[in-house]
Design a protein around this motif. Sequence first.
Motif, PDB file in Angstrom:
ATOM      1  N   LEU A  67       0.802  -1.223   0.010  1.00  0.00           N
ATOM      2  CA  LEU A  67       0.008   0.070   0.083  1.00  0.00           C
ATOM      3  C   LEU A  67       0.859   1.060  -0.038  1.00  0.00           C
ATOM      4  O   LEU A  67       0.486   2.229  -0.661  1.00  0.00           O
ATOM      5  CB  LEU A  67      -0.978   0.171   1.413  1.00  0.00           C
ATOM      6  CG  LEU A  67      -1.822  -1.046   1.294  1.00  0.00           C
ATOM      7  CD1 LEU A  67      -2.891  -1.065   2.495  1.00  0.00           C
ATOM      8  CD2 LEU A  67      -2.902  -0.934   0.160  1.00  0.00           C
ATOM      9  N   VAL A  68       2.090   1.222   0.707  1.00  0.00           N
ATOM     10  CA  VAL A  68       2.793   2.506   0.666  1.00  0.00           C
ATOM     11  C   VAL A  68       3.464   2.449  -0.370  1.00  0.00           C
ATOM     12  O   VAL A  68       3.814   3.601  -1.006  1.00  0.00           O
ATOM     13  CB  VAL A  68       3.915   2.190   1.941  1.00  0.00           C
ATOM     14  CG1 VAL A  68       4.793   3.427   1.796  1.00  0.00           C
ATOM     15  CG2 VAL A  68       3.319   2.156   3.480  1.00  0.00           C
ATOM     16  N   LEU A  69       3.846   1.301  -1.200  1.00  0.00           N
ATOM     17  CA  LEU A  69       4.556   1.501  -2.660  1.00  0.00           C
ATOM     18  C   LEU A  69       3.806   1.978  -3.643  1.00  0.00           C
ATOM     19  O   LEU A  69       4.297   2.577  -4.502  1.00  0.00           O
ATOM     20  CB  LEU A  69       5.244   0.040  -2.661  1.00  0.00           C
ATOM     21  CG  LEU A  69       5.796  -0.125  -4.226  1.00  0.00           C
ATOM     22  CD1 LEU A  69       7.369   0.739  -3.971  1.00  0.00           C
ATOM     23  CD2 LEU A  69       6.217  -1.512  -4.264  1.00  0.00           C
ATOM     24  N   ARG A  70       2.359   2.032  -3.431  1.00  0.00           N
ATOM     25  CA  ARG A  70       1.640   2.145  -4.418  1.00  0.00           C
ATOM     26  C   ARG A  70       1.522   3.891  -4.387  1.00  0.00           C
ATOM     27  O   ARG A  70       1.193   4.177  -5.590  1.00  0.00           O
ATOM     28  CB  ARG A  70       0.184   1.650  -4.208  1.00  0.00           C
ATOM     29  CG  ARG A  70       0.132   0.156  -4.383  1.00  0.00           C
ATOM     30  CD  ARG A  70      -1.378  -0.296  -4.108  1.00  0.00           C
ATOM     31  NE  ARG A  70      -2.286   0.261  -4.992  1.00  0.00           N
ATOM     32  CZ  ARG A  70      -3.609   0.235  -4.622  1.00  0.00           C
ATOM     33  NH1 ARG A  70      -4.168  -0.413  -3.771  1.00  0.00           N
ATOM     34  NH2 ARG A  70      -4.471   0.652  -5.508  1.00  0.00           N
ATOM     35  N   LEU A 126       4.296   4.963  -6.470  1.00  0.00           N
ATOM     36  CA  LEU A 126       4.168   4.621  -8.125  1.00  0.00           C
ATOM     37  C   LEU A 126       3.144   5.514  -8.990  1.00  0.00           C
ATOM     38  O   LEU A 126       3.343   5.473 -10.056  1.00  0.00           O
ATOM     39  CB  LEU A 126       3.518   2.938  -8.084  1.00  0.00           C
ATOM     40  CG  LEU A 126       3.226   2.310  -9.032  1.00  0.00           C
ATOM     41  CD1 LEU A 126       4.225   2.020 -10.206  1.00  0.00           C
ATOM     42  CD2 LEU A 126       2.487   1.143  -8.998  1.00  0.00           C
ATOM     43  N   GLN A 127       2.260   5.910  -8.125  1.00  0.00           N
ATOM     44  CA  GLN A 127       1.380   6.913  -8.858  1.00  0.00           C
ATOM     45  C   GLN A 127       2.243   8.290  -9.309  1.00  0.00           C
ATOM     46  O   GLN A 127       1.750   8.356 -10.543  1.00  0.00           O
ATOM     47  CB  GLN A 127       0.294   7.530  -7.556  1.00  0.00           C
ATOM     48  CG  GLN A 127      -0.730   6.541  -7.342  1.00  0.00           C
ATOM     49  CD  GLN A 127      -1.760   5.934  -8.679  1.00  0.00           C
ATOM     50  OE1 GLN A 127      -1.656   4.981  -9.034  1.00  0.00           O
ATOM     51  NE2 GLN A 127      -2.494   6.824  -9.185  1.00  0.00           N
ATOM     52  N   PHE A 128       3.181   8.459  -8.692  1.00  0.00           N
ATOM     53  CA  PHE A 128       3.820   9.665  -9.351  1.00  0.00           C
ATOM     54  C   PHE A 128       4.882   9.119 -10.422  1.00  0.00           C
ATOM     55  O   PHE A 128       5.138   9.949 -11.324  1.00  0.00           O
ATOM     56  CB  PHE A 128       4.674  10.186  -8.224  1.00  0.00           C
ATOM     57  CG  PHE A 128       3.985  11.056  -7.239  1.00  0.00           C
ATOM     58  CD1 PHE A 128       3.379  12.409  -7.540  1.00  0.00           C
ATOM     59  CD2 PHE A 128       3.626  10.306  -6.077  1.00  0.00           C
ATOM     60  CE1 PHE A 128       2.812  13.100  -6.670  1.00  0.00           C
ATOM     61  CE2 PHE A 128       2.673  11.065  -5.342  1.00  0.00           C
ATOM     62  CZ  PHE A 128       2.294  12.287  -5.481  1.00  0.00           C
ATOM     63  N   VAL A 129       5.236   8.051 -10.408  1.00  0.00           N
ATOM     64  CA  VAL A 129       5.985   7.262 -11.413  1.00  0.00           C
ATOM     65  C   VAL A 129       5.289   7.243 -12.733  1.00  0.00           C
ATOM     66  O   VAL A 129       5.382   7.577 -13.953  1.00  0.00           O
ATOM     67  CB  VAL A 129       6.632   6.085 -11.186  1.00  0.00           C
ATOM     68  CG1 VAL A 129       7.053   5.271 -12.464  1.00  0.00           C
ATOM     69  CG2 VAL A 129       7.563   6.072 -10.255  1.00  0.00           C
TER      70      VAL A 129
END
Length: 119
Positions: A99-102, A105-108
Amino acid sequence: MNYPWHLYVMAFLYVLAGINHFLKPKIYLRIMPRYLPAHKFLVYLSGIFEIALGIGVCFSATKDISLYGIIAMLVVFLLVHFYMLSSEKAGAGLPKWLLVLRVPLQFVLMYWAYYYLSY
């Protein structure tokens, strides 16, 4: 105009993600923030937008507006990602690290869309 192959990969992924909103809406309904109204409508609407924007990036007449639309959509989706971090129930059973990684990832993904505005 010939665009790089990876633009079409991005387009394909958004179309697939959008179709998945119709094939498996329960996945998305489980993660909708409680404060948003009309969950089912919003799940289907976001699926329509993902499909339309994914197709739109493939055509020069709609590419840039579709890319801006994807970026805006990803900003809105941050609401869901932050909501999922708010409690175990909101996280739909996914591991906290995922959940933290997501979030980054949105910014990527936003940068990936922004990158094609120069083509």
